[in-house]
Structure formats: C-alpha cells, structure tokens
Design an enzyme around this catalytic site. Sequence first.
Site, PDB file in Angstrom:
ATOM      1  N   LYS A 135      41.619  13.566  49.202  1.00 29.56           N
ATOM      2  CA  LYS A 135      41.862  12.319  49.931  1.00 29.56           C
ATOM      3  C   LYS A 135      43.349  11.952  49.778  1.00 29.56           C
ATOM      4  CE  LYS A 135      37.205  10.601  48.949  1.00 29.56           C
ATOM      5  NZ  LYS A 135      36.658  10.563  50.314  1.00 29.56           N
ATOM      6  N   ARG A 169      26.593  14.731  51.104  1.00 32.25           N
ATOM      7  CA  ARG A 169      25.429  15.291  51.806  1.00 32.25           C
ATOM      8  C   ARG A 169      24.958  16.586  51.151  1.00 32.25           C
ATOM      9  NH1 ARG A 169      28.696  15.506  57.313  1.00 32.25           N
ATOM     10  NH2 ARG A 169      29.508  13.660  56.284  1.00 32.25           N
TER      11      ARG A 169
END
Length: 574
Positions: A355, A432
């Site tokens: 990030k 996920r």
Amino acid sequence: MAAIVFSLASSFVSSASLSSSSLITKLRPIPVRSLPFFHPTSHFADRKLMATTTKATLGLTKPVDIEPLKISFAVKDVDVVEWKGDMLAVGVTEKDMARDDNKKFENSILKKLDTELGGLLAEASSEEDFTGKAGQSTVLRFPGFGSKRVGLIGLGSQTSSVAAYQGLGETVAAAAKTAQASSVAVVLASSEGLSAESKLSTVSSIASGTMLGIYEDNRFKSESKKPALQSLDIIGLGTGPDIEKKLKQVQDICSGVILGKELVNAPANVLTPGVLAEEASKIASTYSDVLTAKILDVEQCKELKMGSYLGVAAASANPPHFIHLCYKPPGGPAKAKLGLVGKGLTFDSGGYNIKTGAGCLIELMKFDMGGSAALLGAAKAIGQIKPPGVEVHFIVAACENMISGTGMRPGDIVTASNGKTIEVNNTDAEGRLTLADGLVYACNQGVEKVIDLATLTGACIVALGPSIAGVFTPSDDLAKEVLAASEVSGEKFWRMPLEESYWESMKSGVADMVNTGSRQGGAITAALFLKQFVDEKVQWLHIDMAGPVWNEKKRVATGFGVSTLVEWVLKNSS
C-alpha cells in the site's frame, strides 16, 4: 422500579503464543531450504526466537488495566418535577416545541417543567433558538430546582427510529461528561403514542446509546479521566420484568460492542494473531458452559490443506492462528446451525503489492481485522445471553499480510482447502484468500446458514460511503433476516447486486481463478470470489464493512456489526 448495574470492563489480553507458518501449493515444488518453517527444528527455533525478541522490543507498549466503569440503569414512573439529581434530559421533537398565543409550551411535560421553573425554560430555549431539530441540544442550570440542570435534546420531526433514540442516549452521555454529572434522568416529552413493544425498543436504544457514548478506550493513554456518570434513570416508559430483561440484554450486547472496539483500536504491535486467538480462548473459558474453543496451528491447517490462508500468512514473523469457537445452547439440542466467518488480518501491509501513496490507509490497517472483532464481540454477548435452540460456529483465519523472502508473490498460485486453485494477481487482495478457507471450514461444520464479515474492499466505501455496509447474497430469505436484524440494532446495511456476468474478469489462464478482477464493480467481484468457496446447500451472505468499521472524525473503532450479528442469532433462536 427495576434497577440493574452494568459493568463495562476491558477484557483485552496482551500476550501471545507462537507456532510455525507455511505456504501450500501443489503447482510449484520448492526445496526445503528456501522455506525455513519446513526446515528441521534448530532452524525453526532461531525463527521463533527472532519473533519473540521482535515482539518484546517493538514499542514496549501494553494496554493499561482500566478500572471497570459501573453504571446503574433504572426505569421509573415518577413525576419529572419530583426527580432529584444532577441532570434531567428531555427528548423533544420539533412538534413538542410548539407554543400557544402566550408563548407558553403546549406540551404537557414541558409546560409542567416551565411552570415549576417560573417560565425560565421557555425563555431560555427561545434565547438559545432551540427548536427541537435533530442534533440540537442545550443544557441549562437552574439553582434550587430538584435537578441541578435541565437539558433539552432535539429529536427532529420523526422519533420512531432506533438511531434517533440511540443518538439521544449518546447526547445525554456527552452532556453528562461535560457537566461531570453522576446522576442523570431521561424522559421523552411525548411518549403517549408508543406501543409496549416500541417502549421496549426505545428504552433499549436510549440505554445502549448512553452506555456506548460514555465509554472511552483509554488503555493506551498515559493519563485518562474516569467518567463521573454512575446512574441513569429512564422515566415514563414503563417498568416490569420485560424491561428488566431487555436492559440486561442491552448490557450483554454493549459489552460485546466494547470488546469489538477494543480489538480494532489495539495497534498491530499489541494485537497479533496469537493475541487474537488468546482473546477468543478467554471468551470460551469465561462462558465455558456454552462455548468451546479450538485453535489450529500451522501444521493442523496444512493437514486441512488451507493453502490459500497459509499463503497470506507466510511472510510474517507472527505465525497464523485459525480460531474456531462453538456455541451450543444449554438445556437441549439446537434446531438451527449457523456459521459466522470474520476476516482476521491483524495488519495488512499489502504484501508485495504494498500500500503506497496518499489515501492508501496503511496506517489504519490494524482495523483489517474488524470482521473478526465483530464476530468475537458477538460471541461474548451470546455467551452471556445464552439463546436456546441455536448452535453457532465462530471462525477466524487470523494472520498478518507482510513482506519477506518467504512471502507470497504476485503470480503465485495457491490451493484452497476445497481444491480450487487461485492465481494471486494482487497480494493486497489477501482478505478473500483467508476467508476462502474459513468459509470451506464453516461449511464442513454442517451449518445451514453462514455469514462472513470483512473490511474487504475500498470499492464498497466508494459505493456506499463510510457509514453503510454492503450486503451480498443470492438468498432473498437470508437478506431479509439480516436486514430485519439491522433495523433492531440501528446499524446501516444496503443490499448490493451479485452480477454473475462480472465473474468473467476473475478467470485465469493457468488456474481456476484470479483473486482480483477489473477495477469496476470491485466489491461485487470480491463477493463472487467468496461464493466459490461456499457449499451450494448452504445459505450464504457476505457483509463488506470496510466503511463503517472506523469513525474517522473521532479516529476510533465503531464496534460495527456486533449488535446486528447478535440480533440475527436471536431471531434464529427457538
């Protein structure tokens, strides 16, 4: 009169245990020497010592033990002018503020108070330009009156919503803090039209709003001030065993919300996957009559072929812990079997797709375990309420997403525990991957319905903003259940589409699927990905709570999700 004392105590665990970690893939055999956690014991001991040293020296921060906050709640039917205490708070609508030709209140309660105060309440409210609009409040001091202060709190034009009465409680808490009031009473200017059920809901909403409003997480501050509030009386909304039971339930749910807040607020150098597992075990031991805990280490996860989850965990010096709590009701078999799966990334760096840049929120990625915090908060509340006729499995695949030579790389292929292969085209879509193995595990427990909660996508924040969670499910019945539970809790959810044609962007040329699709509809493709790991016989619903997990204005966690999960379980209880 019914009175209950509520104790809000921090239950945060500040130590952690260690185990090994691994990455499973059937498609890329790797020499043992390149994976230190597959190496003989001596090498693993060095790795374990390194992790222990890191945790012992990083920041030297531990949460401070805070003295439990105790608030006595009571429901009373007394004349408001006879009540004595530090502050009387009156919830008023715009209609309640209507005046007659002599500029006197028409509302009976306001008229009675104003008469007792010699017209000063009407005069002062006019000078303050208080009209009863939502968000307005004014607190006036009246020396010599039974209540030292009288507060008028605006409810707006409509007062039927849970959120409005929770807001009333929050405003009362804020006013009590400012005034350093220890005894407070709340009364509605107009309550005549409320049904018995509405009165129960209103009492619950005011009490929960006040409890959560008065609470402050000061565990990591060198100095903190203890709130003065000791008692809250709710006047004119009835008394009796039903309200007593409701207030006790409010206590239980709020204790779970507070735990959820504390877990999310805790920094990643304090709340590791091991500490999260210890917190889960502590909940189970506290309510051992109805809850059991099973914590799986890396070797056990390898036996279950959880390659998707372990791939995410592989880079961190803090090993993963797979958490399974099971609630079984006392006094009889369960007629319903439910599963809850929470995303448990105690820190998310993004991995090799790190990030970066403004707005990436890397400094807030401690909240990437918000789904698991909601789940554990709900487990604590349910352990106290003990609903009959329902069995609940709480599942968290806890780990960190970090960067190291042992970590998952873009382009790697991992194999989930249902045998499906996933090409990792973005290591920052890691949640996920952990949920995939969590959902497979949940379905293997024989659940009939399963809900997963996750701070999953920025796309959902773009779509719904910071206050609303997205709901994705192919089941209309399950959607109705969860949305009905949210109406009771006051939390905001919105059902989103599961557009199957979007799955085209999730196809891989070399594996069964990729883990991210096109940028458009990112929250939808994330939900479609999770759907691949749910048994077709199981009703499934996905909650993307990336927005409401955090209050940016106050810079603290919200505890979102706990109340709705508890209400959903209660609705499935016999």
